[in-house]
Write a protein that holds these residues in place. Sequence first.
Motif, mmCIF file in Angstrom:
data_model
loop_
_atom_site.group_PDB
_atom_site.id
_atom_site.type_symbol
_atom_site.label_atom_id
_atom_site.label_comp_id
_atom_site.label_asym_id
_atom_site.label_seq_id
_atom_site.Cartn_x
_atom_site.Cartn_y
_atom_site.Cartn_z
ATOM 1 N N HIS A 68 15.614 -13.989 4.240
ATOM 2 C CA HIS A 68 15.917 -12.926 3.625
ATOM 3 C C HIS A 68 14.372 -11.976 4.266
ATOM 4 N N PRO A 69 13.989 -12.224 5.858
ATOM 5 C CA PRO A 69 13.532 -11.303 6.785
ATOM 6 C C PRO A 69 12.929 -10.287 5.863
ATOM 7 N N ASP A 70 12.893 -9.014 5.370
ATOM 8 C CA ASP A 70 12.458 -7.751 4.810
ATOM 9 C C ASP A 70 11.460 -8.584 3.304
ATOM 10 N N ILE A 71 11.488 -9.646 3.337
ATOM 11 C CA ILE A 71 10.082 -10.002 2.612
ATOM 12 C C ILE A 71 9.611 -10.443 3.228
ATOM 13 N N VAL A 72 9.423 -11.366 4.372
ATOM 14 C CA VAL A 72 7.948 -10.395 5.837
ATOM 15 C C VAL A 72 7.930 -9.274 5.778
ATOM 16 N N THR A 73 8.970 -8.668 6.378
ATOM 17 C CA THR A 73 8.647 -7.585 7.102
ATOM 18 C C THR A 73 7.772 -6.833 5.225
ATOM 19 N N VAL A 74 7.952 -6.712 4.340
ATOM 20 C CA VAL A 74 7.013 -5.351 3.093
ATOM 21 C C VAL A 74 5.930 -6.232 3.904
ATOM 22 N N THR A 75 5.408 -7.793 3.499
ATOM 23 C CA THR A 75 4.520 -8.247 3.293
ATOM 24 C C THR A 75 3.460 -8.170 4.796
ATOM 25 N N THR A 76 4.237 -8.350 5.733
ATOM 26 C CA THR A 76 3.905 -8.059 7.012
ATOM 27 C C THR A 76 2.771 -6.363 7.105
ATOM 28 N N ILE A 77 3.667 -4.947 6.444
ATOM 29 C CA ILE A 77 2.907 -3.895 6.576
ATOM 30 C C ILE A 77 2.447 -4.261 5.472
ATOM 31 N N GLY A 78 2.165 -4.161 4.330
ATOM 32 C CA GLY A 78 1.167 -4.628 3.678
ATOM 33 C C GLY A 78 -0.101 -5.842 4.443
ATOM 34 N N GLY A 79 -0.058 -6.327 4.889
ATOM 35 C CA GLY A 79 -0.915 -6.999 5.136
ATOM 36 C C GLY A 79 -1.865 -6.096 6.618
ATOM 37 N N ALA A 80 -1.249 -5.938 7.423
ATOM 38 C CA ALA A 80 -1.250 -4.976 8.072
ATOM 39 C C ALA A 80 -2.534 -4.262 7.791
ATOM 40 N N ALA A 81 -2.092 -3.176 6.731
ATOM 41 C CA ALA A 81 -3.029 -2.189 6.715
ATOM 42 C C ALA A 81 -4.129 -2.293 5.894
ATOM 43 N N PHE A 82 -3.867 -3.842 4.643
ATOM 44 C CA PHE A 82 -5.262 -3.912 4.506
ATOM 45 C C PHE A 82 -6.124 -4.740 5.414
ATOM 46 N N LEU A 83 -5.154 -5.321 6.167
ATOM 47 C CA LEU A 83 -6.362 -6.145 7.184
ATOM 48 C C LEU A 83 -7.189 -4.863 7.949
ATOM 49 N N ILE A 84 -6.458 -4.037 8.520
ATOM 50 C CA ILE A 84 -7.164 -3.129 9.489
ATOM 51 C C ILE A 84 -8.650 -1.842 8.443
ATOM 52 N N CYS A 85 -8.135 -1.883 7.321
ATOM 53 C CA CYS A 85 -8.578 -0.464 5.698
ATOM 54 C C CYS A 85 -10.265 -2.202 5.680
ATOM 55 N N TYR A 86 -10.220 -2.990 5.482
ATOM 56 C CA TYR A 86 -11.084 -4.720 5.707
ATOM 57 C C TYR A 86 -11.654 -4.584 7.280
ATOM 58 N N GLY A 87 -11.020 -3.781 8.318
ATOM 59 C CA GLY A 87 -11.866 -4.558 9.609
ATOM 60 C C GLY A 87 -12.907 -2.976 9.155
ATOM 61 N N LEU A 88 -11.968 -1.948 9.281
ATOM 62 C CA LEU A 88 -12.836 -0.211 8.986
ATOM 63 C C LEU A 88 -14.587 -0.631 8.329
ATOM 64 N N LEU A 89 -13.817 -1.289 7.383
ATOM 65 C CA LEU A 89 -14.996 -1.492 6.371
ATOM 66 C C LEU A 89 -16.267 -2.164 6.649
ATOM 67 N N ALA A 90 -16.129 -3.730 7.915
ATOM 68 C CA ALA A 90 -16.716 -4.605 8.261
ATOM 69 C C ALA A 90 -17.221 -3.719 10.020
ATOM 70 N N ALA A 91 -16.634 -2.725 9.889
ATOM 71 C CA ALA A 91 -17.716 -2.090 11.427
ATOM 72 C C ALA A 91 -18.495 -0.773 10.988
ATOM 73 N N ARG A 92 -18.034 0.375 9.456
ATOM 74 C CA ARG A 92 -18.684 0.726 8.963
ATOM 75 C C ARG A 92 -20.358 0.033 8.691
ATOM 76 N N ARG A 93 -20.251 -1.029 8.454
ATOM 77 C CA ARG A 93 -21.150 -1.719 7.836
ATOM 78 C C ARG A 93 -22.027 -2.091 9.533
ATOM 79 N N ALA A 94 -21.687 -2.215 10.358
ATOM 80 C CA ALA A 94 -22.341 -3.301 12.021
ATOM 81 C C ALA A 94 -22.734 -2.093 12.092
ATOM 82 N N VAL A 95 -21.764 -0.497 12.481
ATOM 83 C CA VAL A 95 -23.041 0.492 12.572
ATOM 84 C C VAL A 95 -23.535 0.661 11.850
ATOM 85 N N LYS A 96 -23.409 1.565 10.462
ATOM 86 C CA LYS A 96 -24.444 1.457 9.693
ATOM 87 C C LYS A 96 -25.159 0.711 8.537
ATOM 88 N N PRO A 97 -25.601 -0.364 8.398
ATOM 89 C CA PRO A 97 -26.234 -1.692 7.639
ATOM 90 C C PRO A 97 -27.078 -0.695 6.980
#
Length: 202
Positions: A68-97
């Motif tokens: 059921h590759p659809d399960i992996v597809t949905v998880t991939t999209i959700g996971g990618a969005a979460f990782l990018i958002c978390y990464g942007l928060l880390a970037a914000r901490r790096a730029v404006k500590p």
Amino acid sequence: MNTASVAVVSGFATSIALIAAIGAQNAFVLRQGIRGEHVLPVVAVCTTADLLLIVAGIAGFGALIAAHPDIVTVTTIGGAAFLICYGLLAARRAVKPGTLTPADAAPARLTAVLATCLALTFLNPHVYLDTVILLGALANEHQDSKWLFGVGAVTASAVWFTGLGFGAKRLRPWFAAPRTWRILDGVIAAVMIALGISLLLR
């Protein structure tokens, strides 16, 4: 070395090889370890999650996910969005500590830390591809010793996360200065965003 020992050692070595790579979960555990914040619960959650996923893979759920590759597809999209958002928060901490280093700042609530840990674990499709499908398939190659392979794999997970989480405290003297935290957050941001983008481009 008898068959049982071979299965345990193979499970341990394979699991270590898969989880030791730099990734979102490891970066999070490392940061928590350096901060000395909720380290035991984070290590316990990561190890327990791997236990559940490894058991699921050996029990045959890997074949179900592969079918059921659809399960992996949905998880991939959700996971990618979460990782990018978390990464942007880390970037914000790096730029404006803040005025304090993360090690000196008030600790985050346990529920928030564990929620982030669970998201970084279960929203990462590589977890299902590596731990459930790959480890499950390799374990089943050992036939009657497949659960001993699982014991080795789970042991490797426990050793890795315990060493990473509690061993990180040795790095605390290096992180007494805000600049060092900015560098770490910059690296975490790069890793998280790169992983998120790579998931979307698959």
